[in-house]
Write a protein that holds these residues in place. Structure first.
Motif, PDB file in Angstrom:
ATOM      1  N   ILE A 175      -7.198   1.098   1.595  1.00 50.33           N
ATOM      2  CA  ILE A 175      -6.463   0.137   1.391  1.00 50.33           C
ATOM      3  C   ILE A 175      -4.924   0.309   1.567  1.00 50.33           C
ATOM      4  O   ILE A 175      -4.211  -0.696   1.774  1.00 50.33           O
ATOM      5  CB  ILE A 175      -6.670   0.151  -0.409  1.00 50.33           C
ATOM      6  CG1 ILE A 175      -8.227  -0.062  -0.578  1.00 50.33           C
ATOM      7  CG2 ILE A 175      -5.687  -0.557  -1.102  1.00 50.33           C
ATOM      8  CD1 ILE A 175      -8.618   0.033  -2.354  1.00 50.33           C
ATOM      9  N   ASN A 176      -4.588   1.706   1.491  1.00 52.48           N
ATOM     10  CA  ASN A 176      -3.164   2.099   1.657  1.00 52.48           C
ATOM     11  C   ASN A 176      -2.978   1.484   3.421  1.00 52.48           C
ATOM     12  O   ASN A 176      -1.782   1.079   3.762  1.00 52.48           O
ATOM     13  CB  ASN A 176      -2.799   3.239   1.453  1.00 52.48           C
ATOM     14  CG  ASN A 176      -3.173   3.682   0.159  1.00 52.48           C
ATOM     15  OD1 ASN A 176      -2.686   2.999  -0.597  1.00 52.48           O
ATOM     16  ND2 ASN A 176      -3.264   5.044  -0.199  1.00 52.48           N
ATOM     17  N   ALA A 177      -4.129   1.952   4.000  1.00 48.31           N
ATOM     18  CA  ALA A 177      -3.596   1.838   5.540  1.00 48.31           C
ATOM     19  C   ALA A 177      -3.699   0.070   5.658  1.00 48.31           C
ATOM     20  O   ALA A 177      -2.890  -0.494   6.546  1.00 48.31           O
ATOM     21  CB  ALA A 177      -4.740   2.160   6.520  1.00 48.31           C
ATOM     22  N   MET A 178      -4.337  -0.613   5.049  1.00 49.57           N
ATOM     23  CA  MET A 178      -4.418  -2.109   5.119  1.00 49.57           C
ATOM     24  C   MET A 178      -3.104  -2.643   4.662  1.00 49.57           C
ATOM     25  O   MET A 178      -2.284  -3.632   5.296  1.00 49.57           O
ATOM     26  CB  MET A 178      -5.575  -2.622   4.298  1.00 49.57           C
ATOM     27  CG  MET A 178      -5.535  -4.287   4.534  1.00 49.57           C
ATOM     28  SD  MET A 178      -7.020  -4.999   3.568  1.00 49.57           S
ATOM     29  CE  MET A 178      -8.403  -4.123   4.561  1.00 49.57           C
ATOM     30  N   ALA A 179      -2.528  -2.047   3.602  1.00 50.07           N
ATOM     31  CA  ALA A 179      -1.601  -2.717   2.985  1.00 50.07           C
ATOM     32  C   ALA A 179      -0.337  -2.192   3.830  1.00 50.07           C
ATOM     33  O   ALA A 179       0.591  -3.121   4.096  1.00 50.07           O
ATOM     34  CB  ALA A 179      -1.072  -1.903   1.881  1.00 50.07           C
ATOM     35  N   ILE A 180      -0.268  -1.299   4.583  1.00 53.74           N
ATOM     36  CA  ILE A 180       0.932  -0.769   5.476  1.00 53.74           C
ATOM     37  C   ILE A 180       0.758  -2.034   6.916  1.00 53.74           C
ATOM     38  O   ILE A 180       2.132  -2.169   7.346  1.00 53.74           O
ATOM     39  CB  ILE A 180       0.867   0.692   6.113  1.00 53.74           C
ATOM     40  CG1 ILE A 180       1.044   1.559   4.766  1.00 53.74           C
ATOM     41  CG2 ILE A 180       1.802   0.900   7.093  1.00 53.74           C
ATOM     42  CD1 ILE A 180       0.791   2.923   4.841  1.00 53.74           C
ATOM     43  N   GLY A 181      -0.343  -1.959   7.284  1.00 53.49           N
ATOM     44  CA  GLY A 181      -0.498  -2.852   8.354  1.00 53.49           C
ATOM     45  C   GLY A 181      -0.090  -4.343   8.072  1.00 53.49           C
ATOM     46  O   GLY A 181       0.805  -5.059   8.809  1.00 53.49           O
ATOM     47  N   LEU A 182      -0.356  -4.726   6.977  1.00 53.17           N
ATOM     48  CA  LEU A 182       0.151  -5.892   6.416  1.00 53.17           C
ATOM     49  C   LEU A 182       1.560  -6.247   6.397  1.00 53.17           C
ATOM     50  O   LEU A 182       2.385  -7.134   6.486  1.00 53.17           O
ATOM     51  CB  LEU A 182      -0.665  -6.524   5.053  1.00 53.17           C
ATOM     52  CG  LEU A 182      -2.011  -6.863   5.358  1.00 53.17           C
ATOM     53  CD1 LEU A 182      -2.515  -7.065   3.884  1.00 53.17           C
ATOM     54  CD2 LEU A 182      -2.228  -8.085   6.026  1.00 53.17           C
ATOM     55  N   ALA A 183       2.121  -5.130   5.837  1.00 52.19           N
ATOM     56  CA  ALA A 183       3.650  -4.918   5.557  1.00 52.19           C
ATOM     57  C   ALA A 183       4.391  -5.084   6.825  1.00 52.19           C
ATOM     58  O   ALA A 183       5.467  -5.631   7.000  1.00 52.19           O
ATOM     59  CB  ALA A 183       3.923  -3.586   4.878  1.00 52.19           C
ATOM     60  N   LEU A 184       3.787  -4.405   8.103  1.00 52.65           N
ATOM     61  CA  LEU A 184       4.427  -4.287   9.269  1.00 52.65           C
ATOM     62  C   LEU A 184       4.195  -5.710   9.835  1.00 52.65           C
ATOM     63  O   LEU A 184       5.091  -6.121  10.468  1.00 52.65           O
ATOM     64  CB  LEU A 184       3.694  -3.361  10.132  1.00 52.65           C
ATOM     65  CG  LEU A 184       4.473  -3.254  11.512  1.00 52.65           C
ATOM     66  CD1 LEU A 184       5.964  -2.944  11.546  1.00 52.65           C
ATOM     67  CD2 LEU A 184       3.526  -2.125  12.507  1.00 52.65           C
ATOM     68  N   TYR A 185       3.163  -6.529   9.433  1.00 53.50           N
ATOM     69  CA  TYR A 185       2.942  -7.754  10.069  1.00 53.50           C
ATOM     70  C   TYR A 185       3.962  -8.682   9.566  1.00 53.50           C
ATOM     71  O   TYR A 185       4.546  -9.506  10.360  1.00 53.50           O
ATOM     72  CB  TYR A 185       1.413  -8.268   9.850  1.00 53.50           C
ATOM     73  CG  TYR A 185       1.379  -9.773   9.722  1.00 53.50           C
ATOM     74  CD1 TYR A 185       1.084 -10.304  11.304  1.00 53.50           C
ATOM     75  CD2 TYR A 185       1.319 -10.592   8.877  1.00 53.50           C
ATOM     76  CE1 TYR A 185       0.799 -11.731  11.428  1.00 53.50           C
ATOM     77  CE2 TYR A 185       1.194 -11.984   9.031  1.00 53.50           C
ATOM     78  CZ  TYR A 185       0.843 -12.658  10.150  1.00 53.50           C
ATOM     79  OH  TYR A 185       0.788 -14.025  10.605  1.00 53.50           O
ATOM     80  N   CYS A 186       4.264  -8.474   8.239  1.00 55.31           N
ATOM     81  CA  CYS A 186       5.205  -9.348   7.523  1.00 55.31           C
ATOM     82  C   CYS A 186       6.454  -9.057   8.298  1.00 55.31           C
ATOM     83  O   CYS A 186       7.301 -10.084   8.299  1.00 55.31           O
ATOM     84  CB  CYS A 186       5.190  -9.048   6.095  1.00 55.31           C
ATOM     85  SG  CYS A 186       6.466  -9.803   5.088  1.00 55.31           S
ATOM     86  N   ALA A 187       7.271  -7.905   8.281  1.00 57.21           N
ATOM     87  CA  ALA A 187       8.317  -7.483   9.048  1.00 57.21           C
ATOM     88  C   ALA A 187       8.328  -7.914  10.351  1.00 57.21           C
ATOM     89  O   ALA A 187       9.431  -8.613  10.411  1.00 57.21           O
ATOM     90  CB  ALA A 187       8.619  -5.925   8.897  1.00 57.21           C
TER      91      ALA A 187
END
Length: 241
Positions: free
Chosen positions: A152-164
């Protein structure tokens, strides 16, 4: 080395950070063939964080951790990327974005790399702010309110980078990583100048902004997390008692 046992396992920490950063650069260049760079970057970080996070922490970004190995990883990623492209000299006077078996990702601001640095301050500001937001998110997730399940944390970080990357890409090109900013800028210039010798020589004016902006953003995120965020968390816990 915030991963448990990381201090005594430095070789594999460095190796996994190198490989993770290499995969990030491969994603940037190969995904340019389909115009889905932001999506590929976010999902690649998600997968690599899941695979390599238990060993190294899964940073893959010098704004977060271990600069030298990540720089070497970025160079390895660019070297691997070459295997998928045909670098034949071409007489065209403009460098294409995709097509002709040439898809090297062009890390440039909205007006292109050859605008004599007119967007330098904008690029620096956007890269600093968005890296600050991304690294702050990573630090909060990993140190304070992340899920107990690592995927879940890995998915959240990946989505955060996509957003950035998505937010920054329309202005700065969406670097959000000093290793990418340095190595990709050099890689694309070498590839462009070799393959399209009659086109205008690719400028590297923005390299310093792609390096310094994310570094500053990462530094400010660390200061914010250590001095302000942890202080606020502590006082919130005291107030609730």
């Amino acid at each position: 080395m915030e991963v448990e046992g990381g201090t005594g396992n430095k070789f594999f920490v460095f190796l996994f950070e190198l490989l993770g950063t290499a995969m990030l650069l491969i994603a940037i260049n190969w995904a340019s063939t389909s115009g889905a760079v932001a999506e590929a970057v976010g999902l690649t970080v998600m997968m690599c964080a899941q695979i390599m996070g238990p060993i190294s922490g899964g940073h893959f970004n010098p704004a977060v951790f271990i600069i030298i190995c990540q720089g070497l990883g970025a160079m390895l990623g660019c070297a691997v990327s070459i295997m998928a492209f045909a670098f034949k000299k071409n007489d065209k006077k403009e460098i294409p974005i995709g097509g002709d078996d040439y898809w090297v990702a062009q890390l440039c601001p909205v007006n292109g790399c050859n605008d004599d640095g007119d967007n330098g301050l904008r690029v620096f500001a956007v890269e600093t702010v968005m890296t600050f937001m991304f690294v702050t998110f990573v630090l909060v997730i990993t140190k304070h309110n992340g899920a107990q399940d690592h995927p879940i944390n890995a998915m959240a970080i990946g989505l955060a980078l996509y957003c950035a990357v998505r937010e920054a890409s329309g202005i700065s090109g969406g670097c959000i990583n000093p290793a990418v900013g340095l190595v990709q800028s050099v890689f694309q210039k070498m590839a462009n100048d070799f393959t399209y010798p009659k086109a205008k020589e690719t400028q590297v004016n923005y390299t310093v902004f792609y390096v310094m902006g994310p570094l500053l953003g990462g530094f400010l995120a660390g200061i914010f997390q250590k001095i302000i965020y942890e202080f606020a968390i502590k006082h919130a816990e005291e107030a609730s008692n």
